[in-house]
Design a protein around this motif. Structure first.
Motif, PDB file in Angstrom:
ATOM      1  N   GLN A 166      -1.780  44.313  -1.091  1.00  0.00           N
ATOM      2  CA  GLN A 166      -0.386  43.891  -1.217  1.00  0.00           C
ATOM      3  C   GLN A 166      -0.067  43.263  -2.576  1.00  0.00           C
ATOM      4  O   GLN A 166       1.066  42.856  -2.808  1.00  0.00           O
ATOM      5  CB  GLN A 166      -0.035  42.916  -0.095  1.00  0.00           C
ATOM      6  CG  GLN A 166       0.041  43.549   1.284  1.00  0.00           C
ATOM      7  CD  GLN A 166       1.132  44.592   1.391  1.00  0.00           C
ATOM      8  OE1 GLN A 166       2.247  44.406   0.870  1.00  0.00           O
ATOM      9  NE2 GLN A 166       0.835  45.715   2.041  1.00  0.00           N
ATOM     10  N   ASP A 167      -1.051  43.193  -3.451  1.00  0.00           N
ATOM     11  CA  ASP A 167      -0.857  42.607  -4.777  1.00  0.00           C
ATOM     12  C   ASP A 167      -0.592  43.729  -5.770  1.00  0.00           C
ATOM     13  O   ASP A 167      -1.498  44.499  -6.105  1.00  0.00           O
ATOM     14  CB  ASP A 167      -2.106  41.825  -5.183  1.00  0.00           C
ATOM     15  CG  ASP A 167      -1.957  41.143  -6.539  1.00  0.00           C
ATOM     16  OD1 ASP A 167      -0.949  41.393  -7.245  1.00  0.00           O
ATOM     17  OD2 ASP A 167      -2.866  40.368  -6.908  1.00  0.00           O
ATOM     18  N   PRO A 168       0.633  43.858  -6.274  1.00  0.00           N
ATOM     19  CA  PRO A 168       0.945  44.973  -7.173  1.00  0.00           C
ATOM     20  C   PRO A 168       0.183  44.920  -8.492  1.00  0.00           C
ATOM     21  O   PRO A 168       0.101  45.918  -9.203  1.00  0.00           O
ATOM     22  CB  PRO A 168       2.453  44.846  -7.396  1.00  0.00           C
ATOM     23  CG  PRO A 168       2.769  43.415  -7.093  1.00  0.00           C
ATOM     24  CD  PRO A 168       1.809  42.993  -6.033  1.00  0.00           C
ATOM     25  N   ARG A 169      -0.423  43.768  -8.804  1.00  0.00           N
ATOM     26  CA  ARG A 169      -1.176  43.648 -10.057  1.00  0.00           C
ATOM     27  C   ARG A 169      -2.624  44.089  -9.903  1.00  0.00           C
ATOM     28  O   ARG A 169      -3.323  44.290 -10.899  1.00  0.00           O
ATOM     29  CB  ARG A 169      -1.127  42.196 -10.546  1.00  0.00           C
ATOM     30  CG  ARG A 169       0.284  41.675 -10.827  1.00  0.00           C
ATOM     31  CD  ARG A 169       0.282  40.172 -10.937  1.00  0.00           C
ATOM     32  NE  ARG A 169      -0.161  39.553  -9.673  1.00  0.00           N
ATOM     33  CZ  ARG A 169      -0.288  38.248  -9.484  1.00  0.00           C
ATOM     34  NH1 ARG A 169      -0.013  37.414 -10.481  1.00  0.00           N
ATOM     35  NH2 ARG A 169      -0.684  37.772  -8.316  1.00  0.00           N
ATOM     36  N   ALA A 170      -3.089  44.200  -8.658  1.00  0.00           N
ATOM     37  CA  ALA A 170      -4.481  44.576  -8.399  1.00  0.00           C
ATOM     38  C   ALA A 170      -4.580  46.077  -8.153  1.00  0.00           C
ATOM     39  O   ALA A 170      -3.662  46.709  -7.639  1.00  0.00           O
ATOM     40  CB  ALA A 170      -5.010  43.801  -7.195  1.00  0.00           C
TER      41      ALA A 170
END
Length: 353
Positions: free
Chosen positions: A176-180
């Protein structure tokens, strides 16, 4: 009991198998249709593979990745011939040499190292029957790696971009982390750069909220489909849209939750564990590991499915559309979780249209 069935059915003629295609069991989350007959021996493309993971075609030849040995083999006269080994592969658990793809006489490979998952590209040198690998160049590194949930499928889309499925590597929150990168489907140029029209600015992320997607295929209309391993309840077939969120770990299977996209279909994990997928004619074919069956979904009615070959070949890792239009299935019984029979692992032609 499964071994007895498999030994018996391999002697049944191809005609019986083709007859069974039209009468697969009714779709069900937990149903167990009777196994269908296997193709005859002449439809065995190759035997003697070791923990194979992915099939790709190059100038009329067939290439296969072997997860634990970290090597690429070419099928010559029905047997594997070593093309080369990928330097740095660290096989552990579900990790190792995973997906491969070919474009313009270059081989692309997704694999696990001691510290990460990465994608490399290398020239194919020589000719069919005597391929060798040139020097590898890394186009993407730093993808999360673990003994589980490495994703690993790579494929070129109709737009010429390279897509890659990346598992959550046992860290569900990353999905759910768009940066990961964990728990994503990525889209990149063949050099690993970000396409200007990707949905997330300055990112390779194409879609998010995935647990461990292992199948990618495009329909005739350009629609992208992905298969995905659930946790304890539901495995999924998803229609992938740019920038969409598929819910993991908030939702597993059909959740009807605002902000998340539900799968086209879901199946009990005991009946599925879907890995490679392929579009053959008007159908989407799904290779299942734990479920030990080939599932067929009509693109015209994506809410229905039929099943073939349950228990016939054991674990199925990949299915591809061959150059002649038929479907080739890759078994995966030598990966430490299967029950190998003589000749495993193998590639079997199961017909196409």
């Amino acid at each position: 009991m499964r071994t007895t069935v498999r030994q018996r059915v391999v002697a049944i003629a191809l005609l019986a198998a083709l007859t069974a295609v039209g009468c697969g069991g009714a779709p069900s989350d937990t149903g167990e249709p009777s196994p269908s007959a296997a193709p005859s021996p002449e439809d065995t493309i190759a035997t003697g593979l070791d923990a194979p993971w992915s099939i790709a075609f190059a100038a009329g030849s067939t290439l296969v990745s072997e997860r634990d040995r970290g090597r690429i083999v070419e099928i010559v006269d029905g047997r594997p011939r070593e093309v080369g080994r990928i330097e740095g592969v660290a096989a552990r658990g579900e990790g190792g040499l995973l997906g491969i793809a070919v474009r313009d006489r270059e081989l692309f490979a997704y694999f696990t190292t001691a510290t990460d998952n990465r994608i490399v590209r290398m020239p194919l040198q020589g000719a069919p029957g005597s391929w060798s690998l040139g020097t590898a160049r890394t186009i993407l590194s730093g993808l999360p790696a673990a003994s589980i949930h490495n994703g690993g499928r790579i494929a070129f889309g109709p737009d010429g971009m390279l897509f890659a499925t990346v598992g959550d590597a046992g860290r569900p929150e990353d999905a759910q982390d768009p940066r990961a990168f964990g728990g994503k489907i990525l889209r990149m140029t063949p050099d690993g750069a970000r396409p200007a029209d990707n949905p997330v600015p300055d990112s390779l992320v194409y879609s998010l909220g995935h647990r461990n997607a292992q199948g990618l295929a495009w329909g005739p209309d350009g629609a992208l489909y992905a298969s995905e391993f659930g946790q304890n309840t539901w495995d999924e077939l998803n229609l992938i849209r740019a920038g969409a969120n598929y819910g993991w770990p908030v939702v597993e299977g059909i959740g009807r939750r605002e902000g998340f996209v539900d799968p086209l279909q879901q199946w009990a994990t005991s009946a599925a564990s879907p890995s490679g997928i392929a579009v053959v004619g008007a159908d989407l074919l799904i290779a299942n590991l734990r479920g030990e069956r080939l599932r067929t979904v009509s693109l015209a009615a994506a809410d229905t499915a039929t099943e073939r070959y349950r228990g016939t070949f054991g674990r199925l890792r990949d299915v591809v559309r061959a150059p002649d239009g038929s479907a080739w299935v890759l078994t995966n019984n030598t990966d430490g979780r299967g029950d190998p029979t003589p000749g495993d692992d193998r590639i079997v032609r199961v017909g196409g249209r």
